[in-house]
Write a protein that holds these residues in place. Structure first.
Motif, mmCIF file in Angstrom:
data_model
loop_
_atom_site.group_PDB
_atom_site.id
_atom_site.type_symbol
_atom_site.label_atom_id
_atom_site.label_comp_id
_atom_site.label_asym_id
_atom_site.label_seq_id
_atom_site.Cartn_x
_atom_site.Cartn_y
_atom_site.Cartn_z
ATOM 1 N N ASN A 195 0.844 -1.193 0.000
ATOM 2 C CA ASN A 195 0.000 0.000 0.000
ATOM 3 C C ASN A 195 0.882 1.246 0.000
ATOM 4 N N GLU A 196 0.740 2.055 -1.046
ATOM 5 C CA GLU A 196 1.612 3.219 -1.216
ATOM 6 C C GLU A 196 1.409 4.242 -0.101
ATOM 7 N N THR A 197 0.148 4.450 0.284
ATOM 8 C CA THR A 197 -0.142 5.445 1.324
ATOM 9 C C THR A 197 0.509 5.057 2.648
ATOM 10 N N VAL A 198 0.328 3.776 3.036
ATOM 11 C CA VAL A 198 0.924 3.288 4.285
ATOM 12 C C VAL A 198 2.446 3.342 4.201
ATOM 13 N N ARG A 199 2.962 2.973 3.039
ATOM 14 C CA ARG A 199 4.422 2.963 2.852
ATOM 15 C C ARG A 199 5.004 4.371 3.049
ATOM 16 N N ASP A 200 4.351 5.360 2.448
ATOM 17 C CA ASP A 200 4.858 6.734 2.560
ATOM 18 C C ASP A 200 4.759 7.250 3.990
ATOM 19 N N ARG A 201 3.659 6.852 4.649
ATOM 20 C CA ARG A 201 3.478 7.358 6.020
ATOM 21 C C ARG A 201 4.539 6.784 6.956
ATOM 22 N N LEU A 202 4.789 5.463 6.832
ATOM 23 C CA LEU A 202 5.807 4.843 7.689
ATOM 24 C C LEU A 202 7.189 5.401 7.376
ATOM 25 N N SER A 203 7.441 5.632 6.097
ATOM 26 C CA SER A 203 8.759 6.156 5.710
ATOM 27 C C SER A 203 9.008 7.526 6.317
ATOM 28 N N GLY A 204 7.907 8.311 6.404
ATOM 29 C CA GLY A 204 8.073 9.652 6.960
ATOM 30 C C GLY A 204 7.992 9.711 8.466
ATOM 31 N N SER A 205 7.290 8.746 9.100
ATOM 32 C CA SER A 205 7.033 8.834 10.541
ATOM 33 C C SER A 205 8.022 8.054 11.395
ATOM 34 N N LEU A 206 8.496 6.910 10.899
ATOM 35 C CA LEU A 206 9.343 6.060 11.740
ATOM 36 C C LEU A 206 10.615 6.753 12.238
ATOM 37 N N PRO A 207 11.293 7.567 11.412
ATOM 38 C CA PRO A 207 12.527 8.212 11.937
ATOM 39 C C PRO A 207 12.270 9.039 13.186
ATOM 40 N N GLY A 208 11.064 9.552 13.355
ATOM 41 C CA GLY A 208 10.779 10.382 14.518
ATOM 42 C C GLY A 208 10.379 9.621 15.754
ATOM 43 N N VAL A 209 10.012 8.331 15.619
ATOM 44 C CA VAL A 209 9.533 7.581 16.780
ATOM 45 C C VAL A 209 10.426 6.398 17.130
ATOM 46 N N VAL A 210 11.450 6.136 16.324
ATOM 47 C CA VAL A 210 12.381 5.038 16.611
ATOM 48 C C VAL A 210 13.612 5.625 17.323
ATOM 49 N N GLY A 211 13.937 5.107 18.502
ATOM 50 C CA GLY A 211 15.153 5.517 19.213
ATOM 51 C C GLY A 211 15.036 6.862 19.883
ATOM 52 N N ALA B 134 17.417 10.911 20.454
ATOM 53 C CA ALA B 134 18.132 11.950 19.714
ATOM 54 C C ALA B 134 19.510 11.497 19.283
ATOM 55 N N ALA B 135 20.056 10.505 19.980
ATOM 56 C CA ALA B 135 21.404 10.043 19.646
ATOM 57 C C ALA B 135 21.407 9.020 18.524
ATOM 58 N N THR B 136 20.213 8.630 18.090
ATOM 59 C CA THR B 136 20.122 7.583 17.071
ATOM 60 C C THR B 136 19.672 8.182 15.740
ATOM 61 N N THR B 137 20.400 7.837 14.680
ATOM 62 C CA THR B 137 20.007 8.249 13.326
ATOM 63 C C THR B 137 19.267 7.085 12.670
ATOM 64 N N VAL B 138 18.029 7.343 12.235
ATOM 65 C CA VAL B 138 17.207 6.281 11.634
ATOM 66 C C VAL B 138 17.071 6.535 10.127
ATOM 67 N N GLN B 139 17.474 5.551 9.338
ATOM 68 C CA GLN B 139 17.350 5.615 7.870
ATOM 69 C C GLN B 139 16.286 4.584 7.439
ATOM 70 N N VAL B 140 15.238 5.051 6.772
ATOM 71 C CA VAL B 140 14.147 4.162 6.351
ATOM 72 C C VAL B 140 14.185 3.981 4.830
ATOM 73 N N GLU B 141 14.193 2.714 4.407
ATOM 74 C CA GLU B 141 14.091 2.378 2.981
ATOM 75 C C GLU B 141 12.837 1.512 2.794
ATOM 76 N N THR B 142 12.244 1.572 1.613
ATOM 77 C CA THR B 142 10.979 0.845 1.405
ATOM 78 C C THR B 142 11.087 -0.151 0.260
ATOM 79 N N ALA B 143 10.210 -1.165 0.329
ATOM 80 C CA ALA B 143 10.090 -2.175 -0.740
ATOM 81 C C ALA B 143 8.616 -2.579 -0.831
ATOM 82 N N VAL B 144 8.216 -3.053 -2.037
ATOM 83 C CA VAL B 144 6.792 -3.380 -2.249
ATOM 84 C C VAL B 144 6.556 -4.874 -2.420
ATOM 85 N N SER B 145 7.615 -5.688 -2.467
ATOM 86 C CA SER B 145 7.435 -7.120 -2.692
ATOM 87 C C SER B 145 8.609 -7.876 -2.104
ATOM 88 N N ALA B 146 8.469 -9.236 -2.129
ATOM 89 C CA ALA B 146 9.555 -10.085 -1.626
ATOM 90 C C ALA B 146 10.812 -9.905 -2.464
#
Length: 702
Positions: free
Chosen positions: A13-29, A31-43
């Protein structure tokens, strides 16, 4: 946890994918942790990322499957990368924040220590851990307990098969086989019904896998409540079955291509099944000119009202054209619902109806029969085109009841009014002849017929026909005059000429003993001529009766009695002739009338008189049971009839060159036999002579 955390989000789901890509860096870890999110649509794309990059945590949708239909969650567990699964639904901020904590803790397995309990309870799926050998429940998270509607103490001692609901096809043996398959192969994914403690049926998606911890193997169960999804699937399947049962094509298009079509629609379009049409463009269903026309008409209508209806022609892959009625409704995101119906049968019926109308119109004009209908609800009168022609009015003429009655002759209007009122009030039909005066002043005879149209027990309309019978009435008047003249002639012949000739013959016979030899020959000729004149009057009488309609009515007559009487008369009239009956005449009744005596009398006279003294006439009769006919054969041993005269010997006025007869005898025979429904023909007698074959219908089967 200072440093960098690489997260791979795998979701279709493109909408869910974009939302997680934009939101996860702010809620994972932190201030000392840098979060890089990459996405994929299939196995496939996920595996490619894993091969080229370092991934500290996989975030995978539970709805994704690989090309084999297996859940992607199970496949990616073998990557040795911490994996967090989630339901691909509308994620709230709280869901994303919880997911971020789980991802953070999971990632620490790669870069630091792991808080197993927090992770175990934080995931939004049911988790259970069992001993592989004993299937004893080692641990279960709260989400799993919520799905079961129970607590840890009540379920901790259960086996997997004990949680199965009583549902057809899902047995304890099958549950054991599913667990056995997971242990033998390392994983297994399937759907299963559970019975909650409150008795409610719950459907779960079960993902079983084998995990090795502290030198021991455990069976890990991941379960998700898919009851709502199963219900939606059932409703969707029921809806799809209903759509497939509709006698019309139903399709969904997106960006001009078919994303769904029912089986009826595929059949109308000439495709073997619905699956073969998915992905095809709607433009492939029409030729170039039709596509251009539809583009011109569709777009303005859909933009203005969101709907378009009309007719179009579908071109099947085999080249056959199919007329259809289309109804298109636009949806958001450039999607459309298309409903279409095959009009082939309707068009065929319309063409047949048009041919029938044309045939009826031509038939009405040829037969001069028109139709009419009086609607008693609104007192409107309708005439067919032929009815208008009969009245000499234009084809756009709109009659009223008073107008129609005014066309009738003045002395007949009152009777027509009475017939209409009786039919209207009492439901009594009529059929009669009337005189009308047309709009052009021509007087015509018409035969009208009227009958009631009854609905719900009352007369709601009158309907009937009108036929121009002017020609028939003229013929009837002419026939009446002819019959009167024939009857007068018949009386003259029967009473005057025949009686006078009978007197002449009677007096002449008295002179036979009073004349000398010289006068005897003259007297013989006088007697012969007189008797022949009497015979002519008899033939003429019978012919007049036949021509005036006397032969129409028939009744059963005894064949043997009729033949016997005529044979007796001929033997007395021709004492020198040898008349023989070959075998007994069948005692059957034939359908004829008293003029049957003229048939046998004329044939016998013809056989005797045309062949001279010493002629042998043989009469025989038989029954053809299959054809239900009596066959009478009258043969002579005379000179016979030449072949070139056989086809015309029954014609009016035909006679032999040496004949002294009128030529009407055999003509009368033929006319009479035909009026009885029989036939007569001539055959050669062997070695010489003629056979007259008379075939008469039996009054009833023998």
């Amino acid at each position: 946890m200072p440093g960098r955390v690489n997260v791979l989000v795998v979701v279709e789901n493109e909408t869910v994918r974009d939302r997680l890509s934009g939101s996860l860096p702010g809620v994972v870890g932190d201030a000392a942790t840098t979060v890089q999110v990459e996405t994929a649509v299939s196995a496939e794309t996920a595996q490619a990322v894993l091969e080229r990059s370092r991934v500290d945590c996989l975030v995978v949708s539970t709805e994704l499957t690989n090309g084999e239909g297996e859940l992607l969650v199970s496949e990616l567990r073998t990557t040795n990368v911490p994996l967090v699964s989630f339901e691909c639904a509308e994620l709230s901020d709280l869901d994303i924040e919880s997911l971020g904590h789980v991802v953070y803790d999971a990632a620490r397995n790669t870069v630091g220590s792991l808080d197993h309990r927090a992770l175990f309870e934080a995931v939004n799926v049911g988790l259970a851990v069992r001993d592989v050998d004993t299937l004893e429940l080692v641990d279960i998270n709260q989400h799993y307990l919520d799905i079961l509607g129970t607590n840890r103490e009540d379920v901790i001692s259960t086996e997997p098969v004990e949680l199965t609901a009583d549902f057809p096809g899902f047995t304890e043996a099958r549950a054991r086989d599913e667990v056995k398959h997971a242990i033998e192969t390392g994983s297994n994914v399937f759907f299963w019904p559970l019975e909650r403690t409150d008795g409610e049926l719950v459907w779960i998606q079960v993902s079983l896998s084998i995990a090795h911890f502290s030198d021991r193997d455990y069976l890990i169960s991941t379960v998700e409540d898919v009851t709502a999804d199963r219900e939606r699937e059932r409703e969707l399947e029921a809806f799809k079955s209903a759509v497939d049962a509709v006698d019309a094509g139903i399709a969904l298009t997106e960006d001009g291509r078919h994303t769904y079509i029912n089986e009826t629609g595929a059949h109308i379009c000439g495709y073997p099944d619905a699956a073969s049409m998915e992905g095809t463009s709607w433009t492939e269903l029409h030729d170039e000119a039709e596509v251009e026309r539809l583009h011109r008409e569709l777009r303005p209508a859909l933009d203005a009202t969101g709907r378009w209806q009309g007719e179009a022609t579908i071109r099947r892959p085999d080249g056959v054209s199919v007329p259809v009625r289309l109804s298109i409704t636009s949806l958001p995101e450039n999607r459309n619902v298309v409903v279409f119906q095959d009009l082939s049968e309707q068009k065929s019926r319309e063409r047949e109806l048009e041919r029938s109308r044309d045939f009826l119109e031509r038939t009405q004009r040829i037969s001069k029969v028109g139709g009419w209908e009086l609607n008693l609800v609104d007192e409107t009168l309708e005439w067919t085109d032929q009815t208008k022609r009969i009245h000499d009015v234009p084809l756009d003429y709109e009659p009223s009841l008073d107008d129609a009655i005014d066309f009738y002759a003045a002395d007949e209007r009152e009777w027509v009014h009475e017939l209409v009122d009786r039919c209207r009030n009492e439901g009594i039909s009529w059929e009669d002849d009337f005189r009308i005066v047309t709009a052009n002043g021509a007087e015509r005879w018409v035969r009208t017929r009227g009958e009631p149209v009854i609905r719900d027990g009352r007369v709601t309309a009158l309907r009937g026909t009108i036929q121009d019978v002017t020609t028939r009435r003229s013929r009837e008047r002419e026939l009446e005059r002819t019959n009167a003249e024939l009857e007068a002639l018949n009386r003259i012949i029967r009473h005057d000429i025949r009686n006078d000739m009978a007197v002449i013959v009677g007096w002449s016979e008295l002179l036979e003993d009073h004349v000398d030899d010289a006068g005897r020959d003259i007297l013989s000729r006088v007697l012969s001529t007189g008797r022949h004149t009497i015979e002519i009057t008899e033939v003429a009488r019978d012919l007049i009766e036949t021509m005036s309609g006397g032969a129409v009515d028939t009744r059963p007559l005894s064949l043997s009695d009729t033949l016997d009487r005529e044979l007796t008369v001929r033997r007395e009239a021709f004492p020198t002739a040898n008349i023989v009956v070959d075998s007994e005449i069948p005692d059957v009744a034939v359908r004829a009338n008293p003029l049957l005596t003229s048939v046998f009398g004329n044939v016998l006279n013809n056989a005797i008189q045309h062949n001279g003294d010493g002629t042998t006439v043989t009469v025989s009769s038989s029954i053809d049971e299959e054809r239900e006919q009596a066959i009478v054969r009258i043969s002579d041993d005379g000179v016979g009839i030449p072949d070139n005269r056989k086809p015309v010997v029954f014609g009016k006025g035909e006679k032999g060159l040496e004949s002294t007869g009128t030529g009407l005898g055999l003509y009368l025979v033929n006319k009479l036999v035909e009026s009885f429904g029989g036939s007569v023909h001539i055959e050669d007698n062997e070695p010489t002579g003629t056979i007259v074959v008379i075939e008469l219908p039996l009054a009833s089967p023998s």
